[in-house]
Design an enzyme around this catalytic site. Sequence first.
Site, mmCIF file in Angstrom:
data_model
loop_
_atom_site.group_PDB
_atom_site.id
_atom_site.type_symbol
_atom_site.label_atom_id
_atom_site.label_comp_id
_atom_site.label_asym_id
_atom_site.label_seq_id
_atom_site.Cartn_x
_atom_site.Cartn_y
_atom_site.Cartn_z
ATOM 1 N N ASP A 130 43.987 38.644 48.405
ATOM 2 C CA ASP A 130 45.012 39.035 47.423
ATOM 3 C C ASP A 130 44.560 40.275 46.676
ATOM 4 O O ASP A 130 43.112 40.480 46.745
ATOM 5 C CB ASP A 130 45.322 38.003 46.249
ATOM 6 C CG ASP A 130 44.072 37.355 45.598
ATOM 7 O OD1 ASP A 130 43.135 37.318 46.237
ATOM 8 O OD2 ASP A 130 44.088 37.298 44.430
ATOM 9 N N GLU A 194 42.326 34.986 44.334
ATOM 10 C CA GLU A 194 40.921 35.136 43.670
ATOM 11 C C GLU A 194 41.424 35.883 42.466
ATOM 12 O O GLU A 194 40.589 35.674 41.153
ATOM 13 C CB GLU A 194 40.033 35.861 44.345
ATOM 14 C CG GLU A 194 38.515 35.861 43.870
ATOM 15 C CD GLU A 194 38.381 37.218 42.976
ATOM 16 O OE1 GLU A 194 37.520 37.076 42.079
ATOM 17 O OE2 GLU A 194 39.121 37.979 42.924
#
Length: 508
Positions: A130, A194
């Site tokens: 991400d 994350e």
Amino acid sequence: MQQVLKRVLLLLSNVTGIVITVIVIRTLTFSVRTDDVTPCAKSDEDFVQATDAVVGRFRRALRMRTVATSPHVYDREELMKLTSFIKTAYPHINSSPFVTCEDVANYSMLYTVWGENSSLTPYMITGHLDVVPADSSLWDYPPFGAEIHDGFIYARGTIDDKHIVMGVLEALEHLLSQGFKPQRSFYIGFGHDEEVTGLDGAKSISDLLWSRGIRKLEFLVDEGLTIVNNVVPGIDKPVALIGTAEKGYLTLKLNVKWDTGHSSMPTKETSIGIMANAVSKLTRDCHPSMFGLGPEIDTFQHLANHMKWPYRVVMSNLWLFKPIISWVLSKKPSTNAIVRTVTSVTMINGGVKVNVLPPEVTAYVNHRLHPAQSVQEVVEFDRQLIGDDRVQISIESAMEPLPMSPYGDDDFGYQTVKSSIRQVWTEAAVAPGVMIGNTDTKYYTRQTPNIYRFSPSVMYPDDLKRFHGNNERISIKNFEQAINFYVHLIQNSEKDAIGQLHTHTEEL
């Protein structure tokens, strides 16, 4: 009286002489472990070139808008596109009898690379799929275009941290294509959230491994500190910092409830006045310096023999100069964050009408905790500093600083990462450091105390603002270096002990 004075002066002279002698000896002899490296030829079998195909795969991954905005909120469709692409992009990985790949929590990925020697404890490499949002109106080039300009690829995720994801995969693909048969098993974990705590991704990967009895990892390498140029005073060469500690965080809610009424008849004190006084104390009086109680003191000591005079004299003798260095570091926000718990008042809410005394005021205070302090210690420090029971303090969210990872001469994980860095960046000085931001490595601390946070990104002073900022970029040369770093990391981790390594004849 004269005799006493003479004795005092003689004593001072002797002490001064001893101190100077110690300073000189320590300056000339102080050093840390730096393994010798043997040169090897730069050949196709020895390193990975950033060919058009390699760069093309990286750019394709960067074009996928895998944006995460808040916990449990991320672009699932784009994440699915990225994981599907990865599964088809690397034929040797996908067909290898040594490798298995699994989806975890739908969008994260876990690779298991099976080694032939079961007596060697497995290790792990992690990254994340991400990225944070990007405002295209503030970029010079489209943030998801992955355009190349002057040798740089511009895109969100180039340094945080799809270069790690794709770099690890390119490294493994290359090794397998060369007939690599792993001796030590290892895991590769790519979380998908994350940037928004990692609760769905990294935690699920850790839980899965734990449920399978994987309770011990030799070490873990995740994103972290970088290679910086022209940042550390007194050093003309690149400095590679490995995060061996990670600061904790604490968000406190301050609340004051007080008498309300009309503004034409104000009370002596108001809720806003009480809160303003509390906030003023928090921002005026900082937490004490913890310099020397975390790895930050060793950062400078490990770099000492790479420094010019007089920096080398000072950093080799922090037993004497520590208070001065702590004071100097405290003067600049970027270095002050290294030596202490820092405080930021980020939100204040209060008031209902311009002519009404506010019945209630709230403020939010964000702390980043030094590794040597606990959440409770910081709360109590704030409580005593404010010194007003009318200000109610409650914890909104908190994470203790993560345990400090070992970085001694005989610590296999640290020395393996360090030596792998030096094989690619042959002139770099390497040292342990403190991560002032947070990663999702907290979910793996139960499986290993040996967590090393390093991103193979080459940074200059003007590049630091690109993290989570505008015009994020990486040079094609740097991406090639990142791949080769992971090639060497995987190869060096095959050993059962720290040994001599080779290097390239010139820096990649």
